[in-house]
Structures are given as structure tokens and as C-alpha cells.
Design a protein around this motif. Sequence first.
Motif, mmCIF file in Angstrom:
data_model
loop_
_atom_site.group_PDB
_atom_site.id
_atom_site.type_symbol
_atom_site.label_atom_id
_atom_site.label_comp_id
_atom_site.label_asym_id
_atom_site.label_seq_id
_atom_site.Cartn_x
_atom_site.Cartn_y
_atom_site.Cartn_z
ATOM 1 N N GLY A 250 0.736 -1.328 0.196
ATOM 2 C CA GLY A 250 0.500 0.060 -0.011
ATOM 3 C C GLY A 250 0.653 1.314 0.017
ATOM 4 N N GLN A 251 2.233 1.131 -0.085
ATOM 5 C CA GLN A 251 3.199 3.065 -0.268
ATOM 6 C C GLN A 251 3.838 2.271 -1.467
ATOM 7 N N ILE A 252 4.842 3.786 -1.760
ATOM 8 C CA ILE A 252 5.776 3.420 -2.315
ATOM 9 C C ILE A 252 7.031 3.742 -2.241
ATOM 10 N N TRP A 253 7.364 2.500 -2.215
ATOM 11 C CA TRP A 253 9.042 2.590 -2.333
ATOM 12 C C TRP A 253 9.982 3.553 -2.948
ATOM 13 N N THR A 254 11.471 3.435 -2.172
ATOM 14 C CA THR A 254 12.037 3.954 -3.240
ATOM 15 C C THR A 254 13.375 4.153 -2.776
ATOM 16 N N VAL A 255 14.420 3.597 -4.470
ATOM 17 C CA VAL A 255 15.539 2.809 -3.806
ATOM 18 C C VAL A 255 16.621 3.963 -3.407
ATOM 19 N N ALA A 256 16.796 4.021 -1.894
ATOM 20 C CA ALA A 256 17.667 5.059 -1.552
ATOM 21 C C ALA A 256 19.149 4.646 -1.861
ATOM 22 N N PHE A 257 19.928 3.639 -2.320
ATOM 23 C CA PHE A 257 21.210 3.163 -1.739
ATOM 24 C C PHE A 257 21.358 2.113 -2.719
ATOM 25 N N GLY A 258 22.560 1.299 -2.797
ATOM 26 C CA GLY A 258 22.703 -0.013 -3.408
ATOM 27 C C GLY A 258 23.362 -0.281 -2.529
ATOM 28 N N GLY A 259 23.782 -2.475 -2.881
ATOM 29 C CA GLY A 259 25.207 -2.436 -1.711
ATOM 30 C C GLY A 259 25.230 -3.652 -1.655
ATOM 31 N N PHE A 260 25.490 -4.837 -0.665
ATOM 32 C CA PHE A 260 25.942 -5.694 -0.144
ATOM 33 C C PHE A 260 25.786 -6.138 -1.215
ATOM 34 N N ALA A 261 24.631 -6.614 -2.267
ATOM 35 C CA ALA A 261 24.837 -7.006 -3.441
ATOM 36 C C ALA A 261 25.031 -6.431 -4.497
ATOM 37 N N PRO A 262 25.598 -6.641 -6.365
ATOM 38 C CA PRO A 262 24.950 -6.195 -7.308
ATOM 39 C C PRO A 262 23.344 -6.302 -7.391
ATOM 40 N N GLY A 263 22.498 -5.225 -7.435
ATOM 41 C CA GLY A 263 21.187 -5.311 -7.746
ATOM 42 C C GLY A 263 19.856 -5.709 -5.716
ATOM 43 N N PHE A 264 20.512 -4.957 -4.893
ATOM 44 C CA PHE A 264 20.475 -5.399 -3.922
ATOM 45 C C PHE A 264 20.368 -3.868 -3.615
ATOM 46 N N GLY A 265 18.911 -3.366 -3.521
ATOM 47 C CA GLY A 265 18.568 -1.841 -3.359
ATOM 48 C C GLY A 265 18.087 -1.666 -1.654
ATOM 49 N N TYR A 266 18.367 -0.639 -1.231
ATOM 50 C CA TYR A 266 18.181 -0.478 0.311
ATOM 51 C C TYR A 266 16.717 0.177 -0.271
#
Length: 559
Positions: A123-139
Motif C-alpha cells: 500500500g505504499q511506494i518504496w524508493t531505492v535510496a542506495f545500493g549495497g551488499f550485492a549487485p542489484g540489492f537496493g535499500y
Amino acid sequence: METVSETSAAARVLAVRPVGTTAVLAELSGLHDVLALQALLLEEPLPGQVDVLAAAETVMVKADSPAAARRMGALLLGMDLAVQSHAEGKLVQIDTVYDGEDLAEVARLTGLSAEGVVAAHTGQIWTVAFGGFAPGFGYMVGENQALEVPRRSSPRTAVPAGSVALAGNYSAVYPRKSPGGWQLIGRTAAHMWDLSREQPALAAPGDRVQFRAVRELVEVAQPAASDTGAADIQSGLRILSPGLQSLIQDLGRPGHAGLGVSSAGALDRSSVRRANRIVGNQPSAAVVESVAGGLRVQAVGDQVLAVAGAPSALTVVTPSDGPDMDGADDGGQPEQVRTVPMATAFALLDGEILTVGAPERGFRSYLAIRGGAMADAVLGSRSTDTMSGIGPAPLAAGQLLAAGVATSSNVVGSPELQPEFPDTGVTVLDIVPGPRDDWFDAAALESLCSQDWAVTPRSNRVGMRLDGTPLSRSRDGELPSEGTMAGALQIPPEGQPVLFLADHPITGGYPVIGVVVDHQLDLAAQVPIGGSIRFRWAPGYGLPTSFSSPDVSQTKVSN
């Protein structure tokens, strides 16, 4: 350069800390300002800027030189983040089956029902703030805090690819099977990382994500692996034995930290440049990086080679059933053996075999073939990243490695002198304090530089694991994940340092007590297993910032 601080109103960088000699870490008041600074730096790069890596409360900026890094402190502090208008990223829809193993636990932690968790997530929109941990893993950060949950107390050793998860204020999708401690609430068939796409990350920093609940997933087939054409290779090397480990490496792929991709590349960059220079290649041509000797290759067609790096015995054998030294095939000629020098161009004729012996000193050897080693480029580089799995697979016996066309001259270079390489004794490395030396007291900082740290067999291209008297932190709690770099000395809770090398994770949650100066990373990479390292504070960078600058609000940029 010392810690730089700014005490004025919000919407500005609060402080800037050095990260070694070629990067700085900007501290901000929260994620909103992090995103604003990241957007500004991507739109209008600072002079000398190479890469930008946003995290929960910081932005790390990598520079192309120590001089550029020193100038960045004042420039960052002068930026007005309030005037930055955010360009809205694309909207990505991710179909999700909400049957995760931790769904009931998340419901308990949030006081919602399982259906309520699904409703809150979709029910909400999520925004990818930054990457890390592994390629394609977006916080991904949401529009509210309804699903704020802690990480699991016991991380899983393997989280399936496509797992949809929560931790803290973030949601994410695991792009590949990997260890992880996030709470699993569902799964998706979406490919979060696909190198066949122009933009490999399905959701890059700044993009918006809408999760949609579905009852079943539609699997999308991955592109078929391309045929390497090994049978068509007419000129190159046949790998008879890769030794302990042999990888294709070049000077790396900087500039993709925001996608969770480290620079990778050869660990001893000067040896790569030397080997390429000798055979007449471009400096960035791909070479073979080999560990601890044992590499055996056979020429397919006549080749020009050079080996630089750890000094080793180089033996060339002309098989008895192959061509003789002038190229004539007389059938009955006995096997011939000769030695060739390091850091010198030599011919390996069709059928001849080169063996790289165990290093006399040092640890890594670099074999350059005229024209460069051919492999598919990934994000502009042919280097193998052992942590993320990006790039060519490790070399294997029987593999054919083609020679490329990455030459820079019609002639080969003269033999070159090599530097001294470390042995099993003690190697001294200079370090710059910080960015988190203030997590340690004076006793720990003194202990870091007053003992010899043994390089353990658990070391690899990700990092050198060191053993000595453990270092104790002077504060409790956890550090929010922030950008890191090759040369960083991260201190886990047990107190034994890990010296990050080229394949390091791009973010880390353990404090970095110091960073090896950039020009000594090649030396660090050549310290063998069983050798020892002694650290010392780099001349010109003073004492650790936590002691030289008790009142950081008065600290200025040091040139």
C-alpha cells in the motif's frame, strides 16, 4: 586531511571525514539529505570525482587523486542541499507471493496481522535510496514506519534469490542466493540484476517500487549464455593448470558503486601496468592474475608474453613432438627446457609450455599476452569480481584463452626492474586514521600500530584477515552501514582487523579504524599468507582525528 565539520542549519553536509588518501565521507542529518547530496553529485560531479556511494547517513565520494580528495571537504560543506530538486525515478512494479518464512514474526513485531503486513507493504511506494551488499540489492525506504522491524537475531546462511525482505526501515529483494539476516515476507520472480539489460539493476537508486500481491509467479527465462567460441580460437593460450587460483583481471570497473558493484580489478596494479607495457599492450589490457605459482599454459600459435609481480622461476618447455626452436618439426627432437627472466618480453612458440613457479617473494604474479587476454567485458571491464560473481569465471584446466588486440605499440618494451617484494617477514604499511577511529580509545590506537599482525590463510581477494592482540571499541552500539573502499581496516566485534582488498563489499557496518594509503595497496596485495604487517600513521596526516581535533567545529580543511 582532518575531519571537517559544519555546525549551521540542516540541509547541509554536517561533517566530512577522510577515508584514506583518495576518498572522503560526508555525514548528513538523515536519508533525505543523503539523497539530495547524491543527486547533486551525480548531476554536477566535483573536480576529480570518480564514484559516489550513498548509505543510511553518509555519502562517500571517491577521487582520482589525493589532491582532489583534499579539496572536496570545503566543496561538500558549501553545498546547499535544500535547493536540490529531486528528479522522480521510474516506477517499477514487482509481483510478489507473500508466503515468507518470517511473515508471522513480522506481524507479531509490528502488531499487525499477516494480511495487515501485506497491505502495508503493497500500500505504499518504496524508493531505492542506495545500493549495497550485492549487485542489484537496493535499500528501499517506504512512505511510513509501519513495517519497521529488526534483523533476525541469527542470520540465515543462505537466503534464496528473489526473497522479499524487511530490516529496520528498509525493504529489499535479494538478487542472488546469499547469506542474510533480513526478515523474509515473500518471494518474486523478478530478476533484480541482469547484465543483458542496458541498466542491469531492475530498480536503481532513485527509482520507485510498487509491490503487488499475486497468488503465483510467472517465471521469466534468463537469456541463454553466449557461446564463447572456444573451438574457434586460433591464437592464445591453453590453460594446462591454473595453480591455486588464476583469474582474468584488468584495472577494474570504477563508477558503479551505487549499483552495489565494487571496482574489483587486479590487486597489484603496478605489476599489471608493467607487464602490459613490456609486451606493448594498453595499460588496461586484461592479464592473468595467479596466486602462489603453479600456473601452466601452452601457446596456441606463436605468442609474446611477459610475467611481472612476485619473482618466480619461469620455465619454458618445447615438447619432443612439437616444433623445435626454429619452428621446424623434425619429429625426433628431444624435449627442450629453458628459463626466461621476469619482467621481460619473451616468445612462447606454438605448442611450447610455460610454467610459473612458486614465488621467491611476494604472492601474486601477472601474465600478460600481447594483445591482452580476451573475455566478455562486463560494465566496461574484463576483471573477475570474486565476491559478486561478476566477470569471467576462474580459469580452469583445458580452457582456451584467446589473445586480443589491445596493443598500444608495434614493438615490445625493454626489460624492466621490479621493486622489492615482501616475504614472510614484516611489511610496514602506512595508514590514514579514520573515518571511525573515534570508536577506539588511545590504547587501541596504540596497539594497532605497535604490534605485528599475521596474515591468516582465511585471506582472499575480498580482504586480508589478520591475527594479533584484539582491539577493543570504546563505544557500544552498531554503526549504520556506510561506504568503504580497498585499503580500509575494518574492525569486527572480535577485534581482529580485516584489510579490504579489491573485491570488498562496497558498504560495511563495522567501524573502519584506518585506511592504507592508496599507493601502498599494491605492496599490501603481495604480502604472502604467513607474512606479517605492521601499521604506522602516514607521515603528513597527523595523529588520529579523535585526539588531534577535540573541538571538531573548529577544524579546517588541511592542505
